[in-house]
Scaffold this motif. Structure first.
Motif, PDB file in Angstrom:
ATOM      1  N   ASN A  70       3.801  -5.883  13.208  1.00 25.89           N
ATOM      2  CA  ASN A  70       2.438  -5.340  13.274  1.00 25.89           C
ATOM      3  C   ASN A  70       2.433  -3.842  13.009  1.00 25.89           C
ATOM      4  N   LEU A  71       3.453  -3.151  13.499  1.00 26.88           N
ATOM      5  CA  LEU A  71       3.542  -1.721  13.225  1.00 26.88           C
ATOM      6  C   LEU A  71       3.691  -1.479  11.730  1.00 26.88           C
ATOM      7  N   GLU A  72       4.513  -2.272  11.074  1.00 29.86           N
ATOM      8  CA  GLU A  72       4.675  -2.132   9.623  1.00 29.86           C
ATOM      9  C   GLU A  72       3.333  -2.241   8.909  1.00 29.86           C
ATOM     10  N   SER A  73       2.565  -3.250   9.286  1.00 31.33           N
ATOM     11  CA  SER A  73       1.266  -3.455   8.643  1.00 31.33           C
ATOM     12  C   SER A  73       0.355  -2.266   8.878  1.00 31.33           C
ATOM     13  N   ARG A  74       0.407  -1.739  10.076  1.00 32.84           N
ATOM     14  CA  ARG A  74      -0.449  -0.589  10.397  1.00 32.84           C
ATOM     15  C   ARG A  74       0.006   0.655   9.631  1.00 32.84           C
ATOM     16  N   LEU A  75       1.306   0.865   9.509  1.00 29.90           N
ATOM     17  CA  LEU A  75       1.822   2.011   8.761  1.00 29.90           C
ATOM     18  C   LEU A  75       1.410   1.941   7.299  1.00 29.90           C
ATOM     19  N   ALA A  76       1.324   0.725   6.767  1.00 29.72           N
ATOM     20  CA  ALA A  76       0.928   0.562   5.363  1.00 29.72           C
ATOM     21  C   ALA A  76      -0.504   1.023   5.126  1.00 29.72           C
TER      22      ALA A  76
ATOM     23  N   TYR B 185       0.848  -1.191   0.000  1.00 29.46           N
ATOM     24  CA  TYR B 185       0.000   0.000   0.000  1.00 29.46           C
ATOM     25  C   TYR B 185       0.887   1.246   0.000  1.00 29.46           C
ATOM     26  N   GLY B 186       0.770   2.098   1.025  1.00 31.08           N
ATOM     27  CA  GLY B 186       1.564   3.324   1.039  1.00 31.08           C
ATOM     28  C   GLY B 186       2.913   3.184   1.727  1.00 31.08           C
ATOM     29  N   LEU B 187       3.246   1.970   2.171  1.00 29.48           N
ATOM     30  CA  LEU B 187       4.507   1.747   2.882  1.00 29.48           C
ATOM     31  C   LEU B 187       5.588   1.267   1.926  1.00 29.48           C
ATOM     32  N   ARG B 188       6.791   1.827   2.060  1.00 29.73           N
ATOM     33  CA  ARG B 188       7.964   1.367   1.318  1.00 29.73           C
ATOM     34  C   ARG B 188       9.038   0.982   2.333  1.00 29.73           C
ATOM     35  N   THR B 189       9.566  -0.226   2.222  1.00 27.89           N
ATOM     36  CA  THR B 189      10.578  -0.675   3.175  1.00 27.89           C
ATOM     37  C   THR B 189      11.904  -0.945   2.480  1.00 27.89           C
ATOM     38  N   ILE B 190      12.961  -0.606   3.185  1.00 30.53           N
ATOM     39  CA  ILE B 190      14.333  -0.879   2.759  1.00 30.53           C
ATOM     40  C   ILE B 190      14.924  -1.821   3.800  1.00 30.53           C
TER      41      ILE B 190
ATOM     42  N   VAL C 270       5.087   6.395   3.553  1.00 33.63           N
ATOM     43  CA  VAL C 270       5.999   6.204   4.679  1.00 33.63           C
ATOM     44  C   VAL C 270       7.132   5.287   4.235  1.00 33.63           C
ATOM     45  N   ILE C 271       8.356   5.620   4.636  1.00 37.55           N
ATOM     46  CA  ILE C 271       9.525   4.792   4.318  1.00 37.55           C
ATOM     47  C   ILE C 271      10.084   4.242   5.624  1.00 37.55           C
ATOM     48  N   VAL C 272      10.329   2.943   5.657  1.00 38.57           N
ATOM     49  CA  VAL C 272      10.929   2.277   6.821  1.00 38.57           C
ATOM     50  C   VAL C 272      12.266   1.679   6.424  1.00 38.57           C
ATOM     51  N   MET C 273      13.286   1.959   7.220  1.00 43.92           N
ATOM     52  CA  MET C 273      14.610   1.362   7.047  1.00 43.92           C
ATOM     53  C   MET C 273      14.810   0.345   8.160  1.00 43.92           C
ATOM     54  N   LYS C 274      15.203  -0.888   7.788  1.00 44.63           N
ATOM     55  CA  LYS C 274      15.375  -1.939   8.786  1.00 44.63           C
ATOM     56  C   LYS C 274      16.481  -2.891   8.343  1.00 44.63           C
TER      57      LYS C 274
END
Length: 481
Positions: free
Chosen positions: A227-233, A44-49, A83-87
């Motif tokens: 779960n936070l990732e899913s919610r951010l998406a 969805y609107g989440l992009r993860t690296i 939203v962009i998440v770096m992990k």
């Protein structure tokens, strides 16, 4: 004056953010780059690296940077990326640092290898600056070891989430280097002399103390991150929503997954230890710091003796450079920080301590060899030697670092997303006649009930205030650092 968490106007200060897109160059993958050292995902609107070298604790190399930058540029332009998440991959590390072993090996090849090492830092610092001035919400999951290069990927983010597995450090003085990746900007702006202490000693913070110190903005249990990732998406923003509003929504969303702070993990850098850190590491010279540590008595004497032992193990050159860096870096803008750090890094690539320190640190011998620093010991350095001075002089032959954008600022525009600082508490105490409990309630309310805020504010009040006859908090005469 309310301190509700908000994004400061980026035009505040003598330098303002400028430009809306990368302007200077295009970074792209090269033949021979690793295939899956970074994994990208869209939901969805989440992009993860996801840094994907778990067997090497997700150590950052040039191949990874050349993948990350163009993807971030693409997402910054996209209306679909919210939203962009770096992990980091695995359960050991977010990112344990840069691939220093490769750099040390290159340096052994002479001037050409040293130039190649400097080029890596140029690439890394461009990414760090881009993250620091990114114009989409960016969140770093500091789950596991977060050191060196990993700090550069996280410390400049509006949201920095620590977990029970987080181990934070800037370990550069242990390898004959200096705290880089923008540490010149972040560390001097920490409360009191904490930043200088962390820079010179390479001391580690773990778990909740990464949050208590202000290095992290939030603390969650690692099991909450998926779960936070899913919610951010699922978050949706309106086109006209300001960055301030978007960050506020994300701030509340992160707190939905807070499950409490570890009850048996008190604030480390507080109380008497914090007073000792400020006493000793606020000195202007390394000899004065050493002398102050030698004079510590009472409950902090053992800490001071241990810290002295630590300092004398570090690269003397690196310790002196790091102290000057902490003193001058507080006046650098975010762009100037990376430009100046690049010049310093290039000079360290020509200094023997870096290869010596990395080789000793990564040695598989037992026990590991003791580095042979040049000069060998802090005691060998006369105050008139000024061994740090050449690192802060602009030298011919070191090209100017061209950052990806012209964006700049003097203070983090989103620093209110973090935990209350001593200056924040001082302002509230001095601007109003409140009891300590009322001050605590003020900050808890202003931070939307975020866990841990009361603990942080109570420690500051206990250390920095007295109570008058009416039960009101009075700030002590010493100015907040």
């Amino acid at each position: 004056m309310p301190l509700r968490a908000k994004v400061l106007n980026p035009t505040i200060g003598s330098r303002a953010q400028m430009s809306t897109s990368p302007v200077n160059e295009t970074i792209k993958e090269l033949p021979g780059d690793e295939a899956r050292d970074v994994v990208f995902n869209n939901l969805y609107g989440l992009r993860t690296i996801e840094l994907n070298r778990p067997e090497k604790y997700n150590a950052l190399n040039a191949s990874m940077i050349r993948k990350i930058v163009p993807r971030m540029v693409e997402w910054e332009k996209s209306d679909l990326a919210n939203v962009i998440v770096m992990k980091g991959a695995g359960d050991k590390a977010f990112c344990a640092g840069g691939d220093v072993a490769t750099l040390a090996q290159q340096n052994l090849e002479g001037p050409s290898g040293q130039r190649a090492s400097a080029e890596f830092f140029a690439l890394e610092y461009k990414l760090n600056h881009y993250i620091a001035t990114y114009q989409k919400p960016y969140i770093a999951f500091m789950d596991g070891i977060t050191m060196g290069g990993g700090v550069g990927l996280s410390i400049h983010a509006p949201f920095r989430i620590a977990t029970e597995r987080t181990v934070f450090a800037m370990p550069e003085t242990t390898i004959g280097f200096f705290p880089d990746v923008g540490a010149s900007f972040f560390l001097p702006r920490m409360d009191g002399a904490i930043g200088t202490y962390l820079a010179l000693t390479s001391d580690r913070l773990t778990g909740a103390n990464v949050f208590y110190s202000g290095v992290a903005t939030h603390y969650l249990h690692s099991t909450s991150l998926p779960n936070l990732e899913s919610r951010l998406a699922e978050l949706r923003f309106k086109d006209y929503d300001s960055m301030e509003k978007r960050l506020g929504i994300i701030e509340m969303t992160i707190e939905e997954y807070a499950t409490g702070l570890p009850p048996k993990e008190p604030i480390l850098l507080g109380g008497e230890l914090r007073r000792a850190i400020d006493r000793c590491f606020s000195k202007q010279t390394v000899p004065d710091i050493v002398l102050a540590l030698q004079e510590e008595q009472g409950p902090t004497k053992a800490w001071a003796e241990k810290t002295l032992h630590t300092l004398f193990q570090r690269s003397p050159t690196a310790v002196h450079v790091a102290l000057t860096q902490m003193q001058v870096g507080r006046d650098w803008s975010i762009s100037e920080t990376f430009q100046r750090e690049y010049e310093i890094a290039a000079k360290f690539m020509q200094h023997p301590d870096f290869v010596e320190g990395v080789t000793a640190r990564l040695s598989k011998e037992s026990p590991a060899p003791i580095p042979k620093w040049q000069p060998a010991n802090l005691k060998d350095i006369h105050p008139d030697d000024k061994i740090d001075a050449p690192f802060f002089q602009t030298a011919s032959g070191v090209p100017t670092l061209k950052l990806l954008t012209a964006r700049d600022y003097d203070e983090y525009p989103y620093k209110a997303m973090g935990v209350p600082t001593e200056k924040d508490v001082q302002r509230v105490v001095q601007d109003s006649r409140r009891t300590p409990q009322e001050v605590v309630e003020y900050f808890v309310t202003s931070k939307g009930g975020r866990q841990g805020i009361s603990t942080i504010v109570e420690e500051i009040l206990n250390r920095k205030t007295t109570i008058d006859a009416d039960g009101r908090a009075l700030w002590d005469s010493e100015e907040a650092q």
